[in-house]
Design a protein around this motif. Structure first.
Motif, PDB file in Angstrom:
ATOM      1  N   GLY A 447       0.822  -1.179   0.123  1.00 26.66           N
ATOM      2  CA  GLY A 447       0.037   0.004   0.216  1.00 26.66           C
ATOM      3  C   GLY A 447       0.826   1.086  -0.170  1.00 26.66           C
ATOM      4  N   ALA A 448       0.381   2.258   0.817  1.00 23.94           N
ATOM      5  CA  ALA A 448       1.235   3.696   0.959  1.00 23.94           C
ATOM      6  C   ALA A 448       2.649   3.383   1.407  1.00 23.94           C
ATOM      7  CB  ALA A 448       0.256   4.513   1.796  1.00 23.94           C
ATOM      8  N   ASP A 449       2.612   2.566   2.230  1.00 28.02           N
ATOM      9  CA  ASP A 449       4.086   2.205   2.819  1.00 28.02           C
ATOM     10  C   ASP A 449       5.120   1.614   1.548  1.00 28.02           C
ATOM     11  OD1 ASP A 449       3.342   2.950   5.382  1.00 28.02           O
ATOM     12  OD2 ASP A 449       3.121   0.934   6.079  1.00 28.02           O
ATOM     13  N   LEU A 450       4.634   1.059   0.680  1.00 29.02           N
ATOM     14  CA  LEU A 450       5.248   0.512  -0.385  1.00 29.02           C
ATOM     15  C   LEU A 450       5.731   1.591  -1.204  1.00 29.02           C
ATOM     16  CD1 LEU A 450       6.527  -1.875  -2.125  1.00 29.02           C
ATOM     17  CD2 LEU A 450       4.258  -2.201  -3.185  1.00 29.02           C
ATOM     18  N   ALA A 451       4.823   2.209  -1.579  1.00 21.00           N
ATOM     19  CA  ALA A 451       4.961   3.707  -2.384  1.00 21.00           C
ATOM     20  C   ALA A 451       6.151   4.254  -1.740  1.00 21.00           C
ATOM     21  CB  ALA A 451       3.713   4.200  -2.571  1.00 21.00           C
ATOM     22  N   ALA A 452       5.899   4.780  -0.493  1.00 23.33           N
ATOM     23  CA  ALA A 452       6.931   5.495   0.067  1.00 23.33           C
ATOM     24  C   ALA A 452       8.433   5.052   0.231  1.00 23.33           C
ATOM     25  CB  ALA A 452       6.541   5.740   1.682  1.00 23.33           C
ATOM     26  N   HIS A 453       8.449   3.793   0.300  1.00 25.74           N
ATOM     27  CA  HIS A 453       9.593   3.017   0.350  1.00 25.74           C
ATOM     28  C   HIS A 453      10.273   2.865  -1.045  1.00 25.74           C
ATOM     29  CE1 HIS A 453       9.668   2.139   4.446  1.00 25.74           C
ATOM     30  NE2 HIS A 453       8.709   1.172   4.329  1.00 25.74           N
ATOM     31  N   ALA A 454       9.379   2.564  -2.136  1.00 24.44           N
ATOM     32  CA  ALA A 454       9.917   2.710  -3.293  1.00 24.44           C
ATOM     33  C   ALA A 454      10.562   3.832  -3.909  1.00 24.44           C
ATOM     34  CB  ALA A 454       8.644   2.322  -4.023  1.00 24.44           C
ATOM     35  N   ARG A 455       9.802   5.005  -3.552  1.00 24.77           N
ATOM     36  CA  ARG A 455      10.256   6.276  -3.948  1.00 24.77           C
ATOM     37  C   ARG A 455      11.798   6.530  -3.412  1.00 24.77           C
ATOM     38  NH1 ARG A 455       5.030   7.981  -3.243  1.00 24.77           N
ATOM     39  NH2 ARG A 455       5.227   8.649  -1.203  1.00 24.77           N
ATOM     40  N   LYS A 456      11.803   6.078  -2.051  1.00 25.47           N
ATOM     41  CA  LYS A 456      13.051   6.020  -1.353  1.00 25.47           C
ATOM     42  C   LYS A 456      14.459   5.597  -2.072  1.00 25.47           C
ATOM     43  CE  LYS A 456      15.490   5.637   2.982  1.00 25.47           C
ATOM     44  NZ  LYS A 456      15.364   5.418   4.241  1.00 25.47           N
ATOM     45  N   ALA A 457      13.772   4.189  -2.649  1.00 26.16           N
ATOM     46  CA  ALA A 457      14.628   3.418  -3.183  1.00 26.16           C
ATOM     47  C   ALA A 457      15.230   3.978  -4.755  1.00 26.16           C
ATOM     48  CB  ALA A 457      14.210   1.820  -3.744  1.00 26.16           C
ATOM     49  N   ALA A 458      14.032   4.379  -5.452  1.00 21.57           N
ATOM     50  CA  ALA A 458      14.345   5.313  -6.660  1.00 21.57           C
ATOM     51  C   ALA A 458      15.519   6.512  -6.547  1.00 21.57           C
ATOM     52  CB  ALA A 458      13.286   5.516  -7.255  1.00 21.57           C
ATOM     53  N   GLU A 459      15.174   7.069  -5.302  1.00 22.11           N
ATOM     54  CA  GLU A 459      16.086   8.306  -5.171  1.00 22.11           C
ATOM     55  C   GLU A 459      17.491   7.604  -4.945  1.00 22.11           C
ATOM     56  OE1 GLU A 459      14.350  10.277  -1.962  1.00 22.11           O
ATOM     57  OE2 GLU A 459      12.671  11.130  -3.225  1.00 22.11           O
ATOM     58  N   ILE A 460      17.693   6.553  -3.839  1.00 22.29           N
ATOM     59  CA  ILE A 460      19.132   6.259  -3.669  1.00 22.29           C
ATOM     60  C   ILE A 460      19.680   5.693  -4.806  1.00 22.29           C
ATOM     61  CG2 ILE A 460      20.196   4.750  -2.343  1.00 22.29           C
ATOM     62  CD1 ILE A 460      18.163   4.878  -0.084  1.00 22.29           C
ATOM     63  N   ALA A 461      19.003   4.869  -5.645  1.00 21.90           N
ATOM     64  CA  ALA A 461      19.684   4.172  -7.093  1.00 21.90           C
ATOM     65  C   ALA A 461      19.920   5.536  -7.916  1.00 21.90           C
ATOM     66  CB  ALA A 461      18.551   3.285  -7.596  1.00 21.90           C
TER      67      ALA A 461
END
Length: 506
Positions: A447-461
Motif C-alpha cells: 500500500g502507501a508504505d510500499l510507495a514511500a519505500h519505493a520512492r526512497k529506493a528510486a532516489e538512492i539508486a
C-alpha cells in the motif's frame, strides 16, 4: 623533427594580418580558430615516455595514447585537413580579386601547406611513440615475471584446493553443533604474507604445502590450534599464535586466499583476545563470516526467515494441487535453507526468487500479509528481477575490487598497499547500506508504505548512478592497468533498472 605545436602561420591572429584576405569572406579565420582550440586540447605530455618505469606504467600509457589518438588527436588532425582543403580552395578564388589578389592567394597557399603538414606531423609523433612502447612493455613484463617467479611458481591447482577446503571448513565451523569434532588450523606467516589452512586434522604435509604456497617468503613461522565460531567471529584458539596486530594479518591472508573478508578473533587460554571486524556482512557478500550474525546479519537472517516461511506456505499449496511438482520444490527449498544456515542469505534469497518464479507469481503474497492485486503482482515480478540483477552486479564488482586490492598489495609498494587496505572499500560511496535497507523495507511493505519505500529506493539508486558517473575514485578503478574492473558498466545498468522498477510503485 615532427612539428607537434601549432605554427604561427596557422593562428587566426596571423591570418587576419595578411593583405587582401579581408576583401572576401572565406571562413578561413573561423576554421583556424577551431584548429587552435583542437590543437590545444591534445595532451602532448603523453609523448614524454623516457622516464616511465614498470609494466603497469607502460601499459597505462599505451591505453592513454590509444584513447588520445582516437579522440582529441583525431579531432585536431581532421580539423587541420579541413583548414588545408578550405585554404586550397580559396587560393584560386583570391586570384580573381582586382586588388591584392596575388598576396591573398599566396597567404592561402601557405596556410594550406602548413595545415596539411601540421596534421601529418602531429599524428606521426603520436604514432611513433605508440609504436615504440610495446617492445618496452614486453621487456618490463618479462623482467617482472622473472622477479616474481618464486612466488608465481605455485601450482594453481593446489591454491584452488586450499581455497575450497578453507571455505568449506569455515562453513562447517559456522554451522557446528555442540559436541562436533573441533576444526584444526595451521597458520603460516612470513615477513610479508600470511596464509591459513583449516581441516579436521593438520600435519606435516600441510606445513609443506603452505611453505610452497608462500614461496619467496623467508623465516616462515607456523601456528596451530582450533578454530571455533564464537562472539560472531571465526576464533582461532591457540597459545602460540601471536596477538598485538596479528589478527589483521590473518584476516588479510584469508582475504587473499578467498576474496572474502571475515570477522576473526584470536584467543589464548590466558584469556587474551584480539578481534578484527569483518566487512560487507550485511550484504551476505562476505560469505559465512558474520552473515546472519549481529545487528546487521541478524536483520538479514530475520528478513529471510519471514520470506522463507511465506514461500513455504505457497509452495505447500502448489504441491497439494500439483503433486508432480513436489520433488523439485522440496529440493529447491532445502537448498535455500542450507544456504541460509551457512549464512549465505544473498544466495539463498536469489534461490527464493527462482522458486517464486516457478510458483507463477514471483513476489505475490510477500509483505505483512498483504493481498496484492494484478498491478502489485506485476510490480513484484519486475522488482524481484531488478533486485536479483543488482545483487549479481554488486557481487561481481565486489569480486573485481577484491582482486584489485590483492594486486595492489602484491605490488610491494607500501603506499599502494595502504590504499588497498583503506581506500578501496568506500569506492562505491555511502549508498550500498541505505539501498540494502530500503530493499528489505519494500519486501515487507504494501500500500502507501510500499510507495514511500519505493520512492526512497528510486532516489538512492539514482544518486548511486550519479556517484558512479562522477566519482574520480570509480574512474581510477575502472581504468586501472592491473586487473579488469568495470564498476560503471556493471553496476550502472542494474541500478537504472532498479530505479525504473521502484518508480513503477512510487
Amino acid at each position: 623533427m615532427a612539428q607537434t605545436h601549432l605554427p604561427p602561420v596557422l593562428t587566426p591572429q596571423q591570418w587576419e594580418k595578411q593583405k587582401g584576405v579581408q576583401f572576401k569572406p572565406s571562413g578561413i579565420g573561423d576554421a583556424l580558430k577551431n584548429l587552435q582550440r583542437a590543437s590545444a586540447a591534445v595532451d602532448r605530455s603523453l609523448l614524454e615516455v623516457d622516464k616511465l618505469e614498470g609494466a603497469a606504467a607502460l601499459k597505462q600509457r599505451l591505453a592513454q595514447l590509444d584513447a588520445e589518438i582516437a579522440g582529441r588527436l583525431k579531432a585536431a588532425c581532421d580539423q587541420a585537413r579541413s583548414v588545408a582543403a578550405l585554404a586550397k580552395k580559396w587560393e584560386g578564388e583570391y586570384k580573381k580579386l582586382p586588388q591584392l589578389g596575388k598576396e591573398a592567394s599566396a597567404a592561402a597557399a601557405e596556410v594550406a601547406k602548413a595545415a596539411a603538414g601540421f596534421g601529418d606531423d602531429l599524428l606521426e609523433a603520436f604514432q611513433a611513440v605508440r609504436k615504440a612502447l610495446p617492445a618496452r612493455l614486453a621487456k618490463a613484463e618479462a623482467e617482472a615475471a622473472k622477479a616474481a617467479a618464486p612466488a608465481d611458481s605455485v601450482d594453481a591447482k593446489d591454491l584452488k584446493t586450499v581455497r575450497e577446503r578453507v571455505l568449506g571448513a569455515l562453513r562447517t565451523v559456522k554451522a557446528a553443533q555442540p559436541g562436533a569434532k573441533p576444526m584444526q588450523f595451521m597458520v603460516a606467516a612470513g615477513p610479508k604474507r600470511c596464509l591459513a589452512y583449516l581441516g579436521l586434522s593438520v600435519g606435516a604435509s600441510h606445513k609443506t604445502l603452505m611453505g610452497e604456497l608462500l614461496a619467496g617468503e623467508s623465516g616462515i613461522k607456523y601456528y596451530r590450534g582450533e578454530c571455533v565460531f564464537e562472539a560472531k567471529a571465526y576464533t582461532f584458539v591457540g597459545d602460540d599464535i601471536p596477538t598485538g596486530g596479528f589478527g589483521k594479518r590473518l584476516q588479510a591472508g584469508l582475504f587473499e586466499l578467498t576474496q572474502q573478508r571475515f570477522a576473526v578473533r584470536i584467543r589464548k587460554s590466558s584469556g587474551e583476545v584480539e578481534e578484527v571486524a569483518g566487512e560487507q556482512e550485511e550484504e551476505g557478500g562476505a560469505g559465512p563470516a558474520g552473515a546472519g550474525e549481529g545487528a546487521k546479519g541478524g536483520d538479514a537472517g530475520a528478513a529471510f526467515q519471514r520470506r522463507f516461511a511465506e514461500v513455504v506456505t505457497r509452495a505447500k499449496a502448489a504441491m497439494a494441487s500439483a503433486p508432480a511438482r513436489a520433488g523439485d520444490l522440496k529440493l529447491k527449498l532445502g537448498e535455500a535453507a542450507g544456504l541460509a544456515n551457512a549464512g549465505e542469505h544473498a544466495k539463498a534469497g536469489r534461490l527464493l526468487d527462482e522458486i517464486e518464479a516457478r510458483l507463477g507469481a514471483a513476489g505475490a503474497g510477500t509483505g505483512a500479509g498483504a493481498k496484492a492485486g494484478a498491478g502489485d503482482d506485476e510490480f513484484r515480478r519486475r522488482w524481484r528481477a531488478a533486485v536479483a540483477g543488482y545483487r549479481s552486479a554488486s557481487d561481481t564488482v565486489d569480486q573485481q575490487i577484491g582482486r584489485l586490492q590483492v594486486k595492489l598489495r602484491q605490488s610491494g609498494d607500501a603506499e599502494l598497499a595502504q590504499i588497498a587496505d583503506k581506500g578501496l572499500n568506500g569506492v562505491t560511496g555511502n549508498f550500498k547500506v541505505p539501498l540494502l535497507a530500503v530493499l528489505r523495507d519494500i519486501d515487507a511493505a504494501s500500500g502507501a508504505d510500499l510507495a514511500a519505500h519505493a520512492r526512497k529506493a528510486a532516489e538512492i539508486a539514482a544518486g548511486f548512478v550519479k556517484h558512479l558517473e562522477s566519482a574520480p575514485t570509480v574512474a581510477v578503478c575502472d581504468t586501472n592497468p592491473l586487473t579488469p574492473v568495470s564498476i560503471r558498466a556493471t553496476l550502472g545498468p542494474a541500478l537504472r533498472e532498479l530505479a525504473r522498477a521502484a518508480a513503477a510503485a512510487a
